[in-house]
Design a protein around this motif. Structure first.
Motif, PDB file in Angstrom:
ATOM      1  N   ALA A   1       0.824  -1.199   0.000  1.00  0.00           N
ATOM      2  CA  ALA A   1       0.000   0.000   0.000  1.00  0.00           C
ATOM      3  C   ALA A   1       0.862   1.255   0.000  1.00  0.00           C
ATOM      4  N   VAL A   2       2.089   1.167   0.524  1.00  0.00           N
ATOM      5  CA  VAL A   2       2.959   2.353   0.586  1.00  0.00           C
ATOM      6  C   VAL A   2       3.413   2.768  -0.814  1.00  0.00           C
ATOM      7  N   PRO A   3       4.003   1.867  -1.630  1.00  0.00           N
ATOM      8  CA  PRO A   3       4.323   2.299  -2.998  1.00  0.00           C
ATOM      9  C   PRO A   3       3.093   2.624  -3.831  1.00  0.00           C
ATOM     10  N   ALA A   4       1.959   1.955  -3.570  1.00  0.00           N
ATOM     11  CA  ALA A   4       0.736   2.307  -4.294  1.00  0.00           C
ATOM     12  C   ALA A   4       0.318   3.729  -3.963  1.00  0.00           C
ATOM     13  N   LEU A   5       0.423   4.106  -2.693  1.00  0.00           N
ATOM     14  CA  LEU A   5       0.103   5.480  -2.282  1.00  0.00           C
ATOM     15  C   LEU A   5       1.078   6.469  -2.910  1.00  0.00           C
ATOM     16  N   ALA A   6       2.367   6.086  -2.959  1.00  0.00           N
ATOM     17  CA  ALA A   6       3.361   6.972  -3.576  1.00  0.00           C
ATOM     18  C   ALA A   6       3.020   7.228  -5.037  1.00  0.00           C
ATOM     19  N   TYR A   7       2.602   6.179  -5.745  1.00  0.00           N
ATOM     20  CA  TYR A   7       2.231   6.380  -7.143  1.00  0.00           C
ATOM     21  C   TYR A   7       0.991   7.262  -7.243  1.00  0.00           C
ATOM     22  N   GLY A   8       0.051   7.082  -6.324  1.00  0.00           N
ATOM     23  CA  GLY A   8      -1.130   7.932  -6.337  1.00  0.00           C
ATOM     24  C   GLY A   8      -0.775   9.401  -6.203  1.00  0.00           C
ATOM     25  N   ILE A   9       0.203   9.707  -5.347  1.00  0.00           N
ATOM     26  CA  ILE A   9       0.633  11.107  -5.172  1.00  0.00           C
ATOM     27  C   ILE A   9       1.301  11.625  -6.446  1.00  0.00           C
ATOM     28  N   VAL A  10       2.168  10.767  -7.033  1.00  0.00           N
ATOM     29  CA  VAL A  10       2.822  11.163  -8.290  1.00  0.00           C
ATOM     30  C   VAL A  10       1.771  11.425  -9.370  1.00  0.00           C
ATOM     31  N   ALA A  11       0.769  10.552  -9.442  1.00  0.00           N
ATOM     32  CA  ALA A  11      -0.268  10.698 -10.472  1.00  0.00           C
ATOM     33  C   ALA A  11      -1.093  11.965 -10.266  1.00  0.00           C
ATOM     34  N   LEU A  12      -1.329  12.336  -9.020  1.00  0.00           N
ATOM     35  CA  LEU A  12      -2.077  13.562  -8.762  1.00  0.00           C
ATOM     36  C   LEU A  12      -1.277  14.803  -9.155  1.00  0.00           C
ATOM     37  N   VAL A  13       0.039  14.735  -8.977  1.00  0.00           N
ATOM     38  CA  VAL A  13       0.892  15.865  -9.349  1.00  0.00           C
ATOM     39  C   VAL A  13       1.041  15.943 -10.863  1.00  0.00           C
ATOM     40  N   ASP A  14       1.238  14.787 -11.495  1.00  0.00           N
ATOM     41  CA  ASP A  14       1.404  14.732 -12.951  1.00  0.00           C
ATOM     42  C   ASP A  14       0.157  14.090 -13.541  1.00  0.00           C
ATOM     43  N   ARG A  15      -0.778  14.909 -13.991  1.00  0.00           N
ATOM     44  CA  ARG A  15      -2.090  14.426 -14.409  1.00  0.00           C
ATOM     45  C   ARG A  15      -2.038  13.565 -15.671  1.00  0.00           C
ATOM     46  N   ARG A  16      -0.884  13.505 -16.307  1.00  0.00           N
ATOM     47  CA  ARG A  16      -0.784  12.651 -17.497  1.00  0.00           C
ATOM     48  C   ARG A  16      -0.940  11.176 -17.152  1.00  0.00           C
ATOM     49  N   HIS A  17      -0.826  10.848 -15.880  1.00  0.00           N
ATOM     50  CA  HIS A  17      -1.042   9.458 -15.443  1.00  0.00           C
ATOM     51  C   HIS A  17      -2.528   9.086 -15.397  1.00  0.00           C
ATOM     52  N   ARG A  18      -3.400  10.063 -15.590  1.00  0.00           N
ATOM     53  CA  ARG A  18      -4.859   9.862 -15.526  1.00  0.00           C
ATOM     54  C   ARG A  18      -5.280   9.331 -14.143  1.00  0.00           C
ATOM     55  N   PRO A  19      -5.090  10.110 -13.096  1.00  0.00           N
ATOM     56  CA  PRO A  19      -5.319   9.632 -11.728  1.00  0.00           C
ATOM     57  C   PRO A  19      -6.746   9.157 -11.455  1.00  0.00           C
ATOM     58  N   LEU A  20      -7.742   9.800 -12.067  1.00  0.00           N
ATOM     59  CA  LEU A  20      -9.116   9.357 -11.819  1.00  0.00           C
ATOM     60  C   LEU A  20      -9.337   7.943 -12.342  1.00  0.00           C
ATOM     61  N   LEU A  21      -8.752   7.646 -13.495  1.00  0.00           N
ATOM     62  CA  LEU A  21      -8.893   6.293 -14.032  1.00  0.00           C
ATOM     63  C   LEU A  21      -8.071   5.292 -13.221  1.00  0.00           C
ATOM     64  N   VAL A  22      -6.919   5.717 -12.708  1.00  0.00           N
ATOM     65  CA  VAL A  22      -6.140   4.845 -11.820  1.00  0.00           C
ATOM     66  C   VAL A  22      -6.976   4.488 -10.588  1.00  0.00           C
ATOM     67  N   ALA A  23      -7.622   5.493 -10.003  1.00  0.00           N
ATOM     68  CA  ALA A  23      -8.478   5.239  -8.833  1.00  0.00           C
ATOM     69  C   ALA A  23      -9.653   4.336  -9.191  1.00  0.00           C
ATOM     70  N   ALA A  24     -10.224   4.550 -10.378  1.00  0.00           N
ATOM     71  CA  ALA A  24     -11.337   3.697 -10.807  1.00  0.00           C
ATOM     72  C   ALA A  24     -10.875   2.260 -10.984  1.00  0.00           C
ATOM     73  N   GLY A  25      -9.640   2.058 -11.483  1.00  0.00           N
ATOM     74  CA  GLY A  25      -9.123   0.707 -11.639  1.00  0.00           C
ATOM     75  C   GLY A  25      -8.973  -0.006 -10.309  1.00  0.00           C
ATOM     76  N   ALA A  26      -8.633   0.759  -9.270  1.00  0.00           N
ATOM     77  CA  ALA A  26      -8.504   0.159  -7.935  1.00  0.00           C
ATOM     78  C   ALA A  26      -9.862  -0.165  -7.324  1.00  0.00           C
ATOM     79  N   GLY A  27     -10.922   0.383  -7.892  1.00  0.00           N
ATOM     80  CA  GLY A  27     -12.257   0.241  -7.299  1.00  0.00           C
ATOM     81  C   GLY A  27     -12.698  -1.181  -7.001  1.00  0.00           C
ATOM     82  N   PRO A  28     -12.601  -2.137  -7.947  1.00  0.00           N
ATOM     83  CA  PRO A  28     -13.076  -3.498  -7.646  1.00  0.00           C
ATOM     84  C   PRO A  28     -12.373  -4.133  -6.443  1.00  0.00           C
ATOM     85  N   VAL A  29     -11.068  -3.874  -6.317  1.00  0.00           N
ATOM     86  CA  VAL A  29     -10.342  -4.444  -5.178  1.00  0.00           C
ATOM     87  C   VAL A  29     -10.791  -3.768  -3.889  1.00  0.00           C
ATOM     88  N   VAL A  30     -11.002  -2.472  -3.938  1.00  0.00           N
ATOM     89  CA  VAL A  30     -11.477  -1.753  -2.753  1.00  0.00           C
ATOM     90  C   VAL A  30     -12.847  -2.287  -2.326  1.00  0.00           C
TER      91      VAL A  30
END
Length: 480
Positions: free
Chosen positions: A175-204
């Motif tokens: 969860a720690v590196p996953a959170l780190a990537y989430g922060i990077v994605a929020l800073v650099d929107r080219r990662h498409r952070p909303l879609l990254v969060a949506a992809g995590a949805g089924p596991v959540v």
């Protein structure tokens, strides 16, 4: 023209070597709860609701069909699955390097060094829960790298979120590196952070459902036990020094030095170039180190999340500044050091293969149980040996010796609700049909004194002792 080996042959050779190593590795009592969880879930039991599980829950759910498929070979089968996942982790790291536009030769060399780390080889050589999250995390690496290059697609962003969430759902430290990537994605929107969060949805949603089904068991297995049990155990054993910062740093350096990870880290620190991909990989390396250092003490498998981004970062450093002869010699020396424990295990297995010994013991245990007429679940601190017997472990001992050896983590009213029995409350056992002892000892890196407690309790209540051929195990059968 020099002869070149096709890459598919090299990958196939890696898979075969890792699978052979998995069968050659010594037996480890750490495997007990993971084999037991897969067995119990194969027949419909849910972690936390039906048995105590001391990790995040994805692995037993995914491995349950495999345990059912392997049947009596579930234990070695799950080891081989972990070896395959280890090969997948190396492939994921290599794909991440290629996504960063690293040339094939450099990417292959860096991936080969990754494969020589004892951290990796130990983590994927047993039926623990280290290989699955590592493979999921490594599979997400090329997707994250593409995002850093502005090449993320809706599908790649969704898949990155799913894989990272899956890694954390298999082992909470990811969860720690996953959170780190989430922060990077929020800073650099080219990662498409909303879609990254949506992809995590089924596991959540899956994790939320399991929590809703058994909130107390979930909270204890995922949060309370990992936070409190190590300190209780090492303080009781008179090894408080293992929990200190000095021991933690010494262990970390030792594990990194068993393989090329330590020189790789030093080479990466020398590379002062900065771009979006390097910043991403640096963030993931730091997050992996934080995840490894948070628990006390630190064990080699805790450092596994560091490796995929570290060797991808090394490949970028070598691309910018190719290694000279001294650097190549250093890499070779540390690679040999990383392979040494595995080579030793392989040589020892030529005389007596531990997994074959385990299978012979399982056959003997099955014969003893069938001959005794015992029916119903078996109380044992070594439920992994029941995988080949056709008999199921008592759900209260699904965690092997790890909850049993604790003393004050749960009160007497909580233990039955969470399907647990500790060493000081054997009176709560009731009247189990059979008790199996002998698998928790030095030969499985365990504590024979814990098995002795069960044996003494059984004898005090008139249980009949049945010696299991092979000299390791004794079966205690309930008096009629």
């Amino acid at each position: 023209m020099p002869y070149r080996i096709h890459p598919a042959i090299l990958w196939a050779a890696l898979v075969v070597l890792l699978a052979a190593l998995a069968l050659a590795r010594p037996l480890d009592h750490d495997e007990s709860q993971y084999v037991a969880a897969a067995m119990l879930s194969a027949y419909g039991a849910l972690p936390y609701r039906d048995y105590l599980y001391l990790q995040t829950p994805l692995q037993p759910l995914l491995f349950a069909p495999l345990a059912l498929l392997f049947g009596g070979l579930a234990w070695p089968g799950l080891r081989i699955v972990n070896a395959l996942l280890g090969a997948g982790a190396v492939m994921g790291a290599y794909a991440g390097m290629r996504a960063a536009r690293v040339p094939t030769a450099i990417a292959a060399a860096s991936a080969a060094l990754f494969a020589c780390c004892d951290i990796l080889l130990f983590s994927i050589g047993t039926a623990r829960n280290d290989a699955l999250p590592l493979a999921l995390f490594a599979a997400a690496l090329p997707l994250m790298v593409r995002g850093s290059r502005g090449e993320a697609t809706p599908l790649s962003a969704l898949l990155a979120g799913l894989l990272l969430a899956g890694a954390a759902a298999a082992k909470v430290s990811y969860a720690v590196p996953a959170l780190a990537y989430g922060i990077v994605a929020l800073v650099d929107r080219r990662h498409r952070p909303l879609l990254v969060a949506a992809g995590a949805g089924p596991v959540v949603v899956l994790i939320g459902w399991l929590y809703a089904v058994a909130p107390a068991g979930f909270a204890f297995g995922v949060l309370t036990f990992p936070a409190r049990a190590p300190a209780e155990y090492y303080l009781a054993a008179g090894k408080a020094w293992k929990l200190g910062g000095l021991a933690k740093m010494g262990d970390t350096l030792k594990f990194l030095a068993l393989g090329p990870a330590l020189p790789a880290l030093l080479w990466v620190l020398r590379d002062r170039r900065r771009d979006r991909t390097r910043v991403l990989l640096d963030a993931l390396i730091v997050a992996g180190l934080v995840a490894a250092l948070l628990p006390a003490p630190t064990w080699r498998q805790y450092l596994a999340p560091v490796l995929p981004p570290l060797f991808a970062r090394l490949a970028l450093a070598w691309q910018a500044r190719p290694p000279g002869k001294p650097a190549r010699i250093i890499a070779l020396v540390f690679a040999v050091a990383g392979l040494a424990p595995s080579v030793e295990a392989g040589v020892s297995a030529l005389h007596a293969t531990p997994m074959l010994t385990a299978l012979r013991q399982s056959v003997a245990i099955r014969a003893a149980l069938d001959g005794s007429g015992s029916r119903g679940p078996v109380v044992t601190l070594s439920p992994q040996f029941l995988a080949g017997t056709g008999h199921m472990p008592d759900a209260r001992f699904a965690a092997g010796p790890f909850y049993f050896r604790s003393r004050r983590l749960l009160d007497p009213a909580q233990e039955p609700a969470l399907h647990a029995v500790s060493r000081d409350r054997l009176g709560a056992l009731g009247d189990p049909p059979a008790i199996l002892v002998g698998g928790e000892g030095a030969w499985t890196s365990g504590d024979a004194g814990l098995d002795a407690m069960l044996a003494n309790w059984a004898r005090s209540r008139g249980y009949r002792a049945v010696a299991v051929p092979g000299g390791r195990f004794t079966l205690y059968i309930r008096p009629r």
